[in-house]
Design an enzyme around this catalytic site. Structure first.
Site, PDB file in Angstrom:
ATOM      1  N   GLY A 105      27.361  27.365  26.846  1.00 34.54           N
ATOM      2  CA  GLY A 105      28.707  28.037  27.501  1.00 34.54           C
ATOM      3  C   GLY A 105      28.087  28.121  29.342  1.00 34.54           C
ATOM      4  O   GLY A 105      26.948  28.357  29.668  1.00 34.54           O
ATOM      5  N   GLY A 156      27.462  33.513  32.470  1.00 34.48           N
ATOM      6  CA  GLY A 156      26.970  32.716  31.551  1.00 34.48           C
ATOM      7  C   GLY A 156      25.743  32.232  31.999  1.00 34.48           C
ATOM      8  O   GLY A 156      24.326  32.214  31.816  1.00 34.48           O
ATOM      9  N   ALA A 179      28.829  37.666  38.677  1.00 35.37           N
ATOM     10  CA  ALA A 179      27.594  36.598  38.573  1.00 35.37           C
ATOM     11  C   ALA A 179      27.126  36.654  39.358  1.00 35.37           C
ATOM     12  O   ALA A 179      25.436  37.224  39.577  1.00 35.37           O
ATOM     13  CB  ALA A 179      28.656  36.180  38.068  1.00 35.37           C
ATOM     14  N   LYS A 197      39.447  45.988  30.033  1.00 34.85           N
ATOM     15  CA  LYS A 197      38.722  46.309  31.642  1.00 34.85           C
ATOM     16  C   LYS A 197      39.523  44.832  32.085  1.00 34.85           C
ATOM     17  O   LYS A 197      40.046  45.231  33.450  1.00 34.85           O
ATOM     18  CB  LYS A 197      37.887  46.572  31.582  1.00 34.85           C
ATOM     19  CG  LYS A 197      36.519  46.003  31.222  1.00 34.85           C
ATOM     20  CD  LYS A 197      36.030  45.101  32.206  1.00 34.85           C
ATOM     21  CE  LYS A 197      35.510  43.911  31.475  1.00 34.85           C
ATOM     22  NZ  LYS A 197      34.836  42.850  32.692  1.00 34.85           N
ATOM     23  N   ARG A 236      37.656  38.840  38.677  1.00 34.24           N
ATOM     24  CA  ARG A 236      37.877  37.583  38.953  1.00 34.24           C
ATOM     25  C   ARG A 236      39.638  38.154  38.416  1.00 34.24           C
ATOM     26  O   ARG A 236      41.180  37.710  38.862  1.00 34.24           O
ATOM     27  CB  ARG A 236      38.405  36.777  38.066  1.00 34.24           C
ATOM     28  CG  ARG A 236      36.785  35.912  38.775  1.00 34.24           C
ATOM     29  CD  ARG A 236      36.272  34.842  37.986  1.00 34.24           C
ATOM     30  NE  ARG A 236      35.558  35.381  36.804  1.00 34.24           N
ATOM     31  CZ  ARG A 236      35.361  34.476  35.722  1.00 34.24           C
ATOM     32  NH1 ARG A 236      35.458  33.755  35.762  1.00 34.24           N
ATOM     33  NH2 ARG A 236      34.549  34.735  34.790  1.00 34.24           N
TER      34      ARG A 236
HETATM   35  O1  LIG Z   1      32.810  41.462  33.651  1.00 32.15           O
HETATM   36  C1  LIG Z   1      33.129  41.865  35.423  1.00 32.15           C
HETATM   37  C2  LIG Z   1      32.507  42.737  35.747  1.00 32.15           C
HETATM   38  O2  LIG Z   1      31.453  43.326  34.794  1.00 32.15           O
HETATM   39  C3  LIG Z   1      33.965  40.948  35.727  1.00 32.15           C
HETATM   40  O3  LIG Z   1      34.619  39.539  34.956  1.00 32.15           O
HETATM   41  P1  LIG Z   1      35.405  38.713  36.104  1.00 32.15           P
HETATM   42  O4  LIG Z   1      35.377  38.464  36.952  1.00 32.15           O
HETATM   43  O5  LIG Z   1      35.639  37.753  34.982  1.00 32.15           O
HETATM   44  O6  LIG Z   1      36.698  39.380  36.171  1.00 32.15           O
END
Ligand SMILES: O=C(CO)COP(=O)(O)O
Length: 530
Positions: free
Chosen positions: A57, A62, A248, A299, A361
């Site tokens: 992925g 990832g 990320a 979360k 996100r």
């Molecule tokens: O998992 C996250 C931070 O640890 C953020 O994930 P998203 O950006 O998918 O909301």
């Protein structure tokens, strides 16, 4: 960044050798018996073939995780081989190429890298519409479609799943939870054909944050490591979850982050933590995979609500803090229902929750919903962002916690209730995401109005719990150890009569909530084990 466009993560060769050695020790690849018996794996120890790490992925996290390993170990390809698999065939629109070129042209190090590797003209041609580029080609050059503003390093990419996994020593699951089962079913078929005593099952580190709900033989959730075990046939003690605060792009920039690797056997967990760790990404360990995976999914659920709250209150810090405390009370309640010995909401578990509500996100998506710029009927994949994981998680947790067979005993009301009755935010998020009209502004006002808790009881007090754990919600009947045959199931977890659940298999603990008044006079008389 240094002159090479790197992020200070490169490890000296000596350190890489030590780490590979330690990891091989923990994986059992250095053992003399194994060396004789399993020649090819023994060659890992002797250095005649590298340790193979494969990422599945190419979503934002990832891809960044694999790029981080590439930066750490890429200088020693004879010791560590890093490959990333993504589906082939996806072509990239001219608009996306144009945006990526703007980013490249603004960054001299990346511009120089593309020119020196003779791929820059490919982007110019695609920008002019003279050729198409695939997502796979771009990933090879260090561009992830979900992180268009953040060039990574070049990666070895394959679109052949079999080639990727047949002899991988460590597989990193970077797939969204919604795709994990389908891909691991294929992985499982490959592993079944290729793995034997000489080529044992790989270790899998799952980065995925989300859950599936199943209603038969009784309502329960399945977390990503469990999906990997079921669909891929990888033994549970080889499945790990890595969770922590990880936006990320920030991790790629080298901002300090921490994480926990959870599950499996301690020696392997520790070796994997050492292998992944660098100065900016510190990794600790925990045996408690279920709390971390459940919270990893939860979360995202509550981050959507945080985004809606941001939009509805014009970013009021006070209202958002109230939302945060209510969300935390609901999350703790749910993890206590699902985990036998839940880790406290602290450390990387709390940090992951906080960062996701702050900047993930899902919070971004919730805010767009709240402002009426997006609506649920548009689906859960947003171009440039990828899959909004929290949407399926809202539905999954709601389905589980509203099933009539799942009940908890409310000490204040003196009756058994469905968990969703005491989880107003989860209920309201589900309502909001189930709307098929486009009037999200009105829905947002209703969401906030419903969140105002005018009752006399503090939600944290109301949701105070003990003996809440219900093993059936995460396990199948044959996996439950029945401790007390007379304990009864009254007021507890899965209600009597759950389809396919015999009396001897029912959860035996009573689950309680409430008892707030008494708690002030005594030390929670309701909350001691019954
Ligand atoms: O998992 C996250 C931070 O640890 C953020 O994930 P998203 O950006 O998918 O909301």
């Amino acid at each position: 960044m240094d002159d090479d466009g790197c992020h200070g993560r490169r490890l000296p060769l000596g350190v890489i050798r030590e780490r590979v050695q330690a990891l091989c020790d923990a994986l059992g690849l250095n053992n003399n018996g194994a060396r004789n018996a399993v020649g090819r794996l023994a060659s890992v120890a002797s250095g005649s073939r590298p340790l193979r790490i494969v990422g599945l992925g190419a979503g934002a996290w990832g891809a960044v995780f694999m790029a981080m390993l590439q930066e750490m170990y890429g200088q020693a390809p004879d010791l560590v081989d890093i490959t990333i698999w993504r589906r082939g065939g996806r072509t990239v629109s001219k608009e996306v190429v144009t945006h990526v070129m703007d980013v490249v042209n603004a960054d001299e190090a990346v511009l120089r890298r593309l020119r020196n590797s003779s791929v820059y003209l490919k982007y110019v041609s695609a920008r002019l519409g003279d050729r198409t580029l695939t997502a796979c080609e771009m990933l090879r050059d260090g561009f992830c479609l979900n992180l268009p503003d953040c060039p990574l390093c070049p990666l070895k990419v394959t679109t052949e799943l079999e080639e990727a996994v047949y002899d991988a020593d460590v597989i990193v699951n970077g797939l969204p939870s919604t795709e994990t089962r389908a891909v691991f079913e294929k992985v499982g078929r490959i592993l079944k054909q290729t793995r034997n005593r000489d080529n044992p099952m790989p270790f899998v580190i799952s980065l995925s944050k989300g859950v599936e709900t199943r209603l038969e033989p009784h309502p329960h959730i399945i977390t990503p490591t469990r999906i990997i075990h079921e669909a891929g046939g990888v033994p549970m003690d080889r499945c790990f979850y890595l969770g922590g605060p990880n936006i990320a792009a920030e991790i790629w920039r080298g901002e300090y982050a921490n994480a926990r690797i959870c599950g499996g056997v301690r020696a392997v967990r520790t070796a994997l933590a050492d292998f992944i760790r660098n100065d900016n990404f510190v990794v600790w360990t925990s045996p408690d995979v279920i709390t971390h995976e459940v919270m990893g999914g939860l979360k995202n659920v509550y981050a959507i609500g945080m985004g809606i709250t941001t939009a509805a209150t014009n970013n009021s810090a006070t209202s958002k803090a109230v939302y945060f405390s209510n969300a935390a009370a609901e999350m703790v309640f749910i993890t206590r229902l699902l985990s036998e010995r839940p880790d406290d909401l602290q450390g990387p578990l709390l940090a992951d929750t906080y960062v996701t509500l702050l900047k993930g996100r899902n919070a971004w998506y919730g805010e767009r919903l709240g402002r009426g710029e997006l609506c649920p009927s548009m689906g859960d994949v947003v171009p440039g962002k990828g899959l909004i994981q929290g949407i399926s998680a809202v539905h999954a947790f709601h389905e589980l916690l509203s099933d009539e067979r799942v009940q908890v005993f409310d000490c204040d009301a003196q009756r058994a209730v469905s968990p969703v009755e005491v989880l107003p935010m989860l209920r309201h998020l589900k309502e909001m995401l189930s709307r098929d009209d486009d009037d999200m502004a009105a829905a947002t006002r209703q969401f906030i109005a419903k969140l105002k808790d005018a009752s006399a009881t503090d939600p944290a007090q109301r949701l105070r719990t003990d003996n809440l754990y219900c093993a059936m919600l995460t396990r199948l009947p044959h996996e439950i150890v029945v401790e007390d045959a007379d304990g009864g199931g009254d007021g507890a977890g899965v209600a009597d009569g759950g389809a396919g659940v015999g009396p001897e298999q029912r959860h035996r603990n009573r689950s309680f909530i409430g008892g707030a008044d008494e708690a002030e006079e005594d030390i929670n008389p309701h909350f001691t084990k019954t």
